[in-house]
Design a protein around this motif. Sequence first.
Motif, PDB file in Angstrom:
ATOM      1  N   THR A  45       7.015   4.303 -10.862  1.00  0.00           N
ATOM      2  CA  THR A  45       7.739   5.565 -11.063  1.00  0.00           C
ATOM      3  C   THR A  45       8.624   5.555 -12.304  1.00  0.00           C
ATOM      4  OG1 THR A  45       9.529   4.783  -9.610  1.00  0.00           O
ATOM      5  CG2 THR A  45       7.751   6.057  -8.593  1.00  0.00           C
ATOM      6  N   PHE A  46       8.777   4.409 -12.965  1.00  0.00           N
ATOM      7  CA  PHE A  46       9.670   4.315 -14.131  1.00  0.00           C
ATOM      8  C   PHE A  46       9.257   5.277 -15.256  1.00  0.00           C
ATOM      9  CE2 PHE A  46      11.177   2.303 -18.096  1.00  0.00           C
ATOM     10  CZ  PHE A  46      12.543   2.298 -17.821  1.00  0.00           C
ATOM     11  N   PRO A  47       7.966   5.358 -15.633  1.00  0.00           N
ATOM     12  CA  PRO A  47       7.581   6.327 -16.684  1.00  0.00           C
ATOM     13  C   PRO A  47       7.912   7.769 -16.306  1.00  0.00           C
ATOM     14  CG  PRO A  47       5.827   4.736 -16.312  1.00  0.00           C
ATOM     15  CD  PRO A  47       6.816   4.543 -15.211  1.00  0.00           C
ATOM     16  N   LEU A  48       7.752   8.087 -15.022  1.00  0.00           N
ATOM     17  CA  LEU A  48       8.069   9.434 -14.554  1.00  0.00           C
ATOM     18  C   LEU A  48       9.564   9.715 -14.693  1.00  0.00           C
ATOM     19  CD1 LEU A  48       7.009  12.021 -13.145  1.00  0.00           C
ATOM     20  CD2 LEU A  48       7.539  10.913 -10.973  1.00  0.00           C
ATOM     21  N   LEU A  49      10.380   8.722 -14.353  1.00  0.00           N
ATOM     22  CA  LEU A  49      11.830   8.864 -14.468  1.00  0.00           C
ATOM     23  C   LEU A  49      12.255   9.054 -15.919  1.00  0.00           C
ATOM     24  CD1 LEU A  49      14.602   8.788 -13.099  1.00  0.00           C
ATOM     25  CD2 LEU A  49      14.584   6.297 -13.382  1.00  0.00           C
ATOM     26  N   ILE A  50      11.659   8.293 -16.825  1.00  0.00           N
ATOM     27  CA  ILE A  50      11.972   8.426 -18.251  1.00  0.00           C
ATOM     28  C   ILE A  50      11.602   9.822 -18.746  1.00  0.00           C
ATOM     29  CG2 ILE A  50      11.422   7.604 -20.566  1.00  0.00           C
ATOM     30  CD1 ILE A  50      13.206   5.740 -18.960  1.00  0.00           C
ATOM     31  N   GLY A  51      10.457  10.315 -18.302  1.00  0.00           N
ATOM     32  CA  GLY A  51      10.029  11.650 -18.697  1.00  0.00           C
ATOM     33  C   GLY A  51      10.981  12.732 -18.213  1.00  0.00           C
ATOM     34  N   GLN A  52      11.511  12.544 -16.985  1.00  0.00           N
ATOM     35  CA  GLN A  52      12.454  13.513 -16.443  1.00  0.00           C
ATOM     36  C   GLN A  52      13.767  13.480 -17.223  1.00  0.00           C
ATOM     37  OE1 GLN A  52      12.045  15.755 -14.111  1.00  0.00           O
ATOM     38  NE2 GLN A  52      10.073  15.184 -13.259  1.00  0.00           N
ATOM     39  N   ILE A  53      14.232  12.273 -17.553  1.00  0.00           N
ATOM     40  CA  ILE A  53      15.508  12.136 -18.286  1.00  0.00           C
ATOM     41  C   ILE A  53      15.396  12.753 -19.679  1.00  0.00           C
ATOM     42  CG2 ILE A  53      17.102  10.479 -19.321  1.00  0.00           C
ATOM     43  CD1 ILE A  53      16.511   8.617 -16.969  1.00  0.00           C
ATOM     44  N   ASN A  54      14.269  12.529 -20.322  1.00  0.00           N
ATOM     45  CA  ASN A  54      14.065  13.055 -21.679  1.00  0.00           C
ATOM     46  C   ASN A  54      13.568  14.498 -21.679  1.00  0.00           C
ATOM     47  OD1 ASN A  54      14.803  10.586 -22.796  1.00  0.00           O
ATOM     48  ND2 ASN A  54      12.705   9.808 -22.753  1.00  0.00           N
ATOM     49  N   GLN A  55      13.472  15.087 -20.477  1.00  0.00           N
ATOM     50  CA  GLN A  55      13.037  16.472 -20.318  1.00  0.00           C
ATOM     51  C   GLN A  55      11.656  16.717 -20.931  1.00  0.00           C
ATOM     52  OE1 GLN A  55      16.173  18.932 -21.919  1.00  0.00           O
ATOM     53  NE2 GLN A  55      17.478  18.622 -20.151  1.00  0.00           N
ATOM     54  N   VAL A 101       0.839  -1.200   0.000  1.00  0.00           N
ATOM     55  CA  VAL A 101       0.000   0.000   0.000  1.00  0.00           C
ATOM     56  C   VAL A 101       0.876   1.253   0.000  1.00  0.00           C
ATOM     57  CG1 VAL A 101      -1.870   1.223   1.179  1.00  0.00           C
ATOM     58  CG2 VAL A 101      -1.744  -1.275   1.304  1.00  0.00           C
ATOM     59  N   VAL A 102       1.972   1.198   0.751  1.00  0.00           N
ATOM     60  CA  VAL A 102       2.914   2.323   0.783  1.00  0.00           C
ATOM     61  C   VAL A 102       3.475   2.580  -0.610  1.00  0.00           C
ATOM     62  CG1 VAL A 102       5.059   3.209   1.765  1.00  0.00           C
ATOM     63  CG2 VAL A 102       3.543   1.800   3.175  1.00  0.00           C
ATOM     64  N   ALA A 103       3.912   1.527  -1.282  1.00  0.00           N
ATOM     65  CA  ALA A 103       4.476   1.657  -2.624  1.00  0.00           C
ATOM     66  C   ALA A 103       3.459   2.232  -3.595  1.00  0.00           C
ATOM     67  CB  ALA A 103       4.970   0.298  -3.115  1.00  0.00           C
ATOM     68  N   LEU A 104       2.218   1.770  -3.498  1.00  0.00           N
ATOM     69  CA  LEU A 104       1.163   2.246  -4.393  1.00  0.00           C
ATOM     70  C   LEU A 104       0.842   3.710  -4.116  1.00  0.00           C
ATOM     71  CD1 LEU A 104      -0.948   1.563  -6.573  1.00  0.00           C
ATOM     72  CD2 LEU A 104      -2.490   0.879  -4.734  1.00  0.00           C
ATOM     73  N   ALA A 105       0.659   4.058  -2.838  1.00  0.00           N
ATOM     74  CA  ALA A 105       0.279   5.430  -2.473  1.00  0.00           C
ATOM     75  C   ALA A 105       1.378   6.424  -2.830  1.00  0.00           C
ATOM     76  CB  ALA A 105      -0.040   5.502  -0.984  1.00  0.00           C
ATOM     77  N   TRP A 106       2.613   6.120  -2.445  1.00  0.00           N
ATOM     78  CA  TRP A 106       3.696   7.071  -2.703  1.00  0.00           C
ATOM     79  C   TRP A 106       4.153   7.050  -4.161  1.00  0.00           C
ATOM     80  CZ3 TRP A 106       7.137   6.650   2.325  1.00  0.00           C
ATOM     81  CH2 TRP A 106       6.444   7.287   3.368  1.00  0.00           C
ATOM     82  N   GLY A 107       3.993   5.932  -4.829  1.00  0.00           N
ATOM     83  CA  GLY A 107       4.300   5.882  -6.249  1.00  0.00           C
ATOM     84  C   GLY A 107       3.366   6.785  -7.040  1.00  0.00           C
TER      85      GLY A 107
END
Length: 298
Positions: free
Chosen positions: A124-134, A72-78
């Motif tokens: 969070t992987f899609p969010l990380l990719i978006g940040q890397i690709n600006q 639940v923690v992973a889901l909520a904070w993710g």
Amino acid sequence: FLVNHIFFFFFKEPLSIGIFNVGHVAALILAASPWHIQFSRMALEANLSSFLFPLGLLFFLKSQKNYKYYYVVALAWGLCLYSYHAAKFFIPTFSLALLGIYYQNIRSNIIKILPSILLFVLLTFPLLIGQINQQDGSRATDLLISNLSLEQMSSVNDSIFYSPLYKLNYSLPKAFHNRVFYISNQFVTNYLSYWSPNFWFLEGGREITYSVIPGRGLLLLFLLPFFVFGLFKIFTSSINYKTKLLFAAWLFLAPLPAALTKEGYRPNRAASFALLLESISAIGIWLFLQKNVSKQRV
């Protein structure tokens, strides 16, 4: 409505402060809070983070007795990381603080926790990719205090030119008047602004849209002495030391996301404070009432 329920269960058991009815007081304070009333009626991104963060924290505390709650923690904070820019900084830093506080428990259950960590990474992987690709966060980048405007750079250059040290050597003022010092000063000023009693209890924010009632604080003024009393009791009483560290980490980290942006006194950027000040005030009220009722019985 949902946050109020989280607030009640937040104090019912996992914080181990030995005051089981403080959750009622906390929920009542939150329901009557001008800040909460204003923001809960508006379609703001901060609303979602003010729900998902305490939800994750509640189940993190419960997970110390049952590791299955880590899902639940992973889901909520993710999901919280997608809600508002401030959460992208606050959630990782607060998670590191919790890792330090509850290190022994987490280490002993690391194998059982790994699937929930994997769930968080996948979310969070899609969010990380978006940040890397600006492709994400351009608004947040524009608001960072490190992104100085031409006017601010001109102010730095003027400080160098008008410095008394300039007459001795034109290079000397650059040691005290430069980009690093300017940004550092702005950060400290912003950070302290979010701990100003004027901001929370008297004047409110500088943005009319988010100021709740112009010229009034974000929280009810009568809570100020109870907040001070509650804060004092949290760190001086026999409350579990991990609970004290949790509050200390939350108090220290809450202003950081807002302090990293231009200008202070912005209520919508203070979502990391969600439930924190109300929690401390509720503890102060309950302990005050408990102490005075005990005296009357004697």
